[in-house]
Write a protein that holds these residues in place. Structure first.
Motif: not given
Length: 364
Positions: A215-218, A240-245
C-alpha cells in the motif's frame, strides 16, 4: 428775589401791579440741546461719545445688522469710512489656504468625517496586495509547488527526497556508538562492513512482508550491514523510502500496531550478506531478532535484523522488543541480538531525522 435752581421752571411768573407781561424778562436757563445719535459709520471710527448731561437718558447703543456672512454690515460692505475727514477705502482681504489643505478632507460627508481619497486608495492597494500574496501561497500548497528554498519545504516531503542526495556516511556512519544500548545498559559499538547499492524491494523482503508493504509502495531501499566490536554478531539495517503520503503512512503504522505485524516471524526482513565480508554467512536461517518501524512524519520504514556471525542457524527467532526483556532466556536474548537490532535501528533513524531537520531549517 431768590433765583430758581438751574433746570427748574417756576410755577408761575411774578409780576408787579401795573407791569405788563411783555416787560417781563425770562429768568430760566435754557437747557443744552441733546445731540443727535451718532451714525453707525462714525461710531466705528470715532472716539466714544461723552456722557449725556444730567437728567438726560443715554441713547441706546446702535446695533449693526449682519449679512449672510455673519459680519457687521459696515465691515462686509465696501463703503467709505472717514477718518479725520479723509475717505478711507477698507480693502478686501482673503487668506490663502495652507499647503496641507485638502478640500476633499475638509468637506464632511453625510455619515460624518470624510475619509481622504488618498488614504482609501492606499488601503485598497494593501488589501489587494495581501489577497494576491495569499492566493499565490494557497496555489503553491494546492499544486505542491515547493521547489523553493529547503526551509520552505515540509519535513515529510524533504525526507522522501533524501535517498538520492544524502551522503551514505550520514545515513550509515562507518562507526556507530551505542552508549547504554547493550544488555544491562552496557555500551555497544557497531562497525560497518558493507553498504548495499540503492535498489528496489523485490529481493529484500519475503513475499508476505512485501505484500504488507504494497500500500505504501517502494521508491528506494538503502541498506548496510554492521558487526559488533567482537565480530561475533552481524546486523543489517535498512531504510525503505516509500511513495506514500502522510495519510497512507499513518494507516500502515496503525495496522502494524493493531495487528502486531512487527512481531510476526513470517514478516521478518531479509539480511544483506555480501561475499568476502564478515557477514558472508548471514542468511535467512541465521535471522535471530528483528524490528520494523513505520514512520508517520516521513515516508520511510526503518528496520533491522540481527544474527550470529559464525553462520549458526536460529530455530527460535524473537522480536527485539521481547528479546530485550530482562527475563528473556532465548539464545538471541542471552546474546544481546535484540539490543543490536533495536540499537542500530534507533540510531540510524535519529541520523535520518537530524538530516531532515538540517534540510528544512530556514536560513537566518
Amino acid at each position: 428775589m431768590p433765583q430758581p435752581r438751574p433746570g427748574t421752571v417756576p410755577p408761575a411768573a411774578t409780576r408787579r401791579v401795573g407791569e405788563s407781561w411783555e416787560s417781563l424778562s425770562e429768568t430760566t436757563r435754557r437747557l443744552r440741546p441733546i445731540p443727535a445719535a451718532p451714525s453707525a459709520t462714525r461710531t466705528a471710527v470715532t472716539t466714544p461719545p461723552t456722557a449725556p448731561p444730567p437728567g438726560v437718558a443715554p441713547a441706546a447703543p446702535a446695533t449693526h445688522s449682519s449679512g449672510s456672512s455673519g459680519l457687521p454690515r459696515h465691515l462686509a460692505e465696501d463703503e467709505d469710512l472717514r477718518l479725520g475727514g479723509a475717505p478711507v477705502h477698507r480693502p478686501f482681504v482673503s487668506l490663502a489656504p495652507p499647503d496641507t489643505y485638502d478640500p476633499d478632507a475638509a468637506r464632511p460627508s453625510a455619515g460624518g468625517t470624510r475619509i481622504r481619497p488618498r488614504v482609501a486608495a492606499a488601503a485598497a492597494c494593501v488589501v489587494l496586495g495581501l489577497g494576491l500574496i495569499g492566493g499565490a501561497v494557497t496555489g503553491s500548497w494546492l499544486t505542491g509547488d515547493n521547489d523553493g528554498a529547503p526551509g520552505a519545504r515540509d519535513a515529510f516531503t524533504a525526507a522522501g527526497d533524501l535517498w538520492h542526495s544524502i551522503p551514505v556516511d550520514e545515513l550509515f556512519p562507518p562507526t556507530v556508538k551505542g552508549e547504554g544500548a547493550g544488555p544491562g545498559g552496557a555500551d555497544r559499538t557497531w562497525i560497518r562492513v558493507a553498504v548495499a547499492p540503492a535498489s528496489g524491494c523485490e529481493d529484500a523482503f519475503d513475499p508476505l512482508l512485501r505484500k504488507v508493504l504494497t500500500p505504501v509502495g517502494c521508491l528506494r531501499l538503502l541498506r548496510a550491514t554492521y558487526t559488533d566490536a567482537t565480530r561475533s554478531h552481524v546486523t543489517t539495517v535498512g531504510l525503505l523510502f516509500t511513495k506514500a503520503d502522510s495519510a497512507a503512512m499513518s494507516a500502515l503504522n496503525s495496522r502494524f500496531t493493531a495487528q502486531g505485524l512487527d512481531r510476526r516471524r513470517d514478516l521478518m526482513p531479509r539480511p544483506y550478506a555480501p561475499k568476502d565480508s564478515a557477514a558472508a554467512g548471514f542468511g535467512d536461517d541465521q535471522r535471530a531478532s528483528w524490528t520494523v518501524s513505520v514512520l508517520t512524519d516521513a515516508p520511510v520504514v526503518v528496520y533491522a535484523v540481527s544474527g550470529f556471525a559464525d553462520g549458526r542457524a536460529v530455530t527460535d527467532p524473537q522480536p527485539a522488543e521481547e528479546a530485550m526483556k530482562t527475563d528473556a532466556g532465548t539464545p538471541p536474548a542471552q546474546a544481546g541480538l535484540g539490543h543490536d537490532a533495536q540499537g542500530l535501528a534507533d540510531r540510524v533513524e535519529r541520523s535520518l531525522r537530524k538530516t531532515v531537520n538540517s534540510a528544512t531549517e530556514k536560513p537566518s
